[in-house]
Design a protein around this motif. Sequence first.
Motif, short mmCIF file in Angstrom:
data_model
loop_
_atom_site.label_atom_id
_atom_site.label_comp_id
_atom_site.label_asym_id
_atom_site.label_seq_id
_atom_site.Cartn_x
_atom_site.Cartn_y
_atom_site.Cartn_z
N UNK A 74 0.55 -8.99 -0.10
CA UNK A 74 -0.50 -8.70 -1.09
C UNK A 74 -1.70 -8.08 -0.40
N UNK A 75 -2.12 -8.65 0.73
CA UNK A 75 -3.26 -8.11 1.46
C UNK A 75 -2.98 -6.69 1.97
N UNK A 76 -1.76 -6.46 2.41
CA UNK A 76 -1.39 -5.13 2.89
C UNK A 76 -1.51 -4.10 1.76
N UNK A 77 -1.00 -4.45 0.57
CA UNK A 77 -1.08 -3.52 -0.55
C UNK A 77 -2.53 -3.25 -0.95
N UNK A 78 -3.35 -4.27 -0.94
CA UNK A 78 -4.74 -4.11 -1.33
C UNK A 78 -5.49 -3.21 -0.34
N UNK A 135 -5.01 10.27 -4.34
CA UNK A 135 -4.95 9.56 -5.62
C UNK A 135 -3.55 9.03 -5.91
N UNK A 136 -2.51 9.82 -5.57
CA UNK A 136 -1.12 9.37 -5.81
C UNK A 136 -0.79 8.13 -4.97
N UNK A 137 -1.16 8.15 -3.68
CA UNK A 137 -0.89 6.99 -2.82
C UNK A 137 -1.67 5.77 -3.30
N UNK A 138 -2.93 5.98 -3.66
CA UNK A 138 -3.73 4.86 -4.14
C UNK A 138 -3.14 4.27 -5.41
N UNK A 139 -2.68 5.12 -6.32
CA UNK A 139 -2.10 4.63 -7.57
C UNK A 139 -0.84 3.80 -7.32
N UNK A 140 0.04 4.29 -6.42
CA UNK A 140 1.26 3.54 -6.13
C UNK A 140 0.96 2.18 -5.50
N UNK A 141 0.04 2.17 -4.54
CA UNK A 141 -0.31 0.89 -3.90
C UNK A 141 -0.92 -0.08 -4.90
N UNK A 142 -1.78 0.40 -5.76
CA UNK A 142 -2.44 -0.50 -6.71
C UNK A 142 -1.47 -0.99 -7.78
N UNK A 143 -0.50 -0.15 -8.16
CA UNK A 143 0.51 -0.61 -9.12
C UNK A 143 1.34 -1.73 -8.51
N UNK A 144 1.77 -1.54 -7.27
CA UNK A 144 2.53 -2.61 -6.60
C UNK A 144 1.69 -3.86 -6.41
#
Length: 430
Positions: free
Chosen positions: A79-83, A115-124
């Motif tokens: 979770x911390x890694x994704x954030x 923006x694409x990378x940020x969106x994927x990380x935040x969705x996960x």
Amino acid sequence: PLATKWRPPLATKWCYSSLASKPGPVTSKQSEALPVKTEALPVKVPKTPWHEFSPAQLAVLNTAGNLCALAAAASHDHIMLRMLAGLSSTAVFSFNVLMPKPLKTHQKTAASWGAAFALLHLINLSLLLHEKHHFIQLSDEEEDIYEHGFQLHGVTPRQFVNLLHAGGQFVDYEPGQLIAEMDKPVDKVLYVVHGSCNAERLKDLIVLEFHQDVFVGKLHPMRYRAEYTGDGSMLQTLQNDSADSWEDEWLIESAEKSARRMSRKRPDMRRLLADGISEKVGNITEIKAGSAWCSDILAGEKGCRILQWPLGSFTCTIGAEPKLVAAMEQVDEMSLASKISAGSSRKALEGYKDLLELVIADGRLAPEEKHALHRYRTRHGIPEAEHFQMLSSLGWSRAEYDDGILNSKWAAVRALWKKTHPSTLKKSEE
């Protein structure tokens, strides 16, 4: 008399002072001499838009994003890694968007990727947080079981909690204590948490060992799904009537016939094959409705700790979710591989040698028997080198096995034929 100075009257004095205070007409020369006073107009400084950062601000934003990326690379918590990765990608997007206008027009591609990378990380991250929100806190023991036995095969924390809530309970058994009795209906599912347990068919004859992080027996997740949905066609397909079973039975029957043709009698042949061969090659209990325990299940030398479920609630929990069915198929596959690596392969070799000895005991080997032995070796993973080594120890060469008859047996057949056909022998000598 003293002369007195004349003073003008007060009114006259006032008139003179008033005349002096009134400005007269200004001549051209006077106007050129007088300084001209000009008022300075305020200069309006253009304000910087809020969406444009200065170089110093951009440097701070870039540093913050790189620090987040560095912390994400060093983090062990998912979770911390994704954030942190989402924050780093957001910083990349912001850095390219908040540049001054002349530079901003050339950074649209980089901003879009950020923006694409940020969106994927935040969705996960949102999915993980949602999963955690619905996830009841596991104890240290339950977490260890999940990480070592279920997580790697695709079982989610929510699915594992559902399994635990399906009547799962921990039971400790003393060394040698009976856990399940042979020929009794299967009414529970056993998972070895610590220690080991043994499958015994005869007294002190261990046919299979179950070590830590494996299920006792063979699971049938696809059958559980078919039973839950009431799919009769799938149940018919999954019936335990595979070719492997009847081929094993046929080979045993053939071995019995070969033994009967021998001059010496082998006592308790059926019991020997059933108790010593079939179980040694991995004929383990099938965990499904209507099945029975193929052997006694006893705790190992140091005892064991078992996580057990009632069969009905366990199968319904798995059958209710197709994704859990697929994950439990992988769990069962790894569990079976672990049982083989724990020592069942050596027992399979011993069982095959007993079976081979009976098949070739009369000095003959029919083509159908040879074919069945080959398929038997393939199914149970018996190497060809081990097969020929067993033949050598039983007095057969590779050529004799290929021909299907022992040389000594062939010599006896030839001597008998010469004795019964003397006239034919004489004609051949002439």
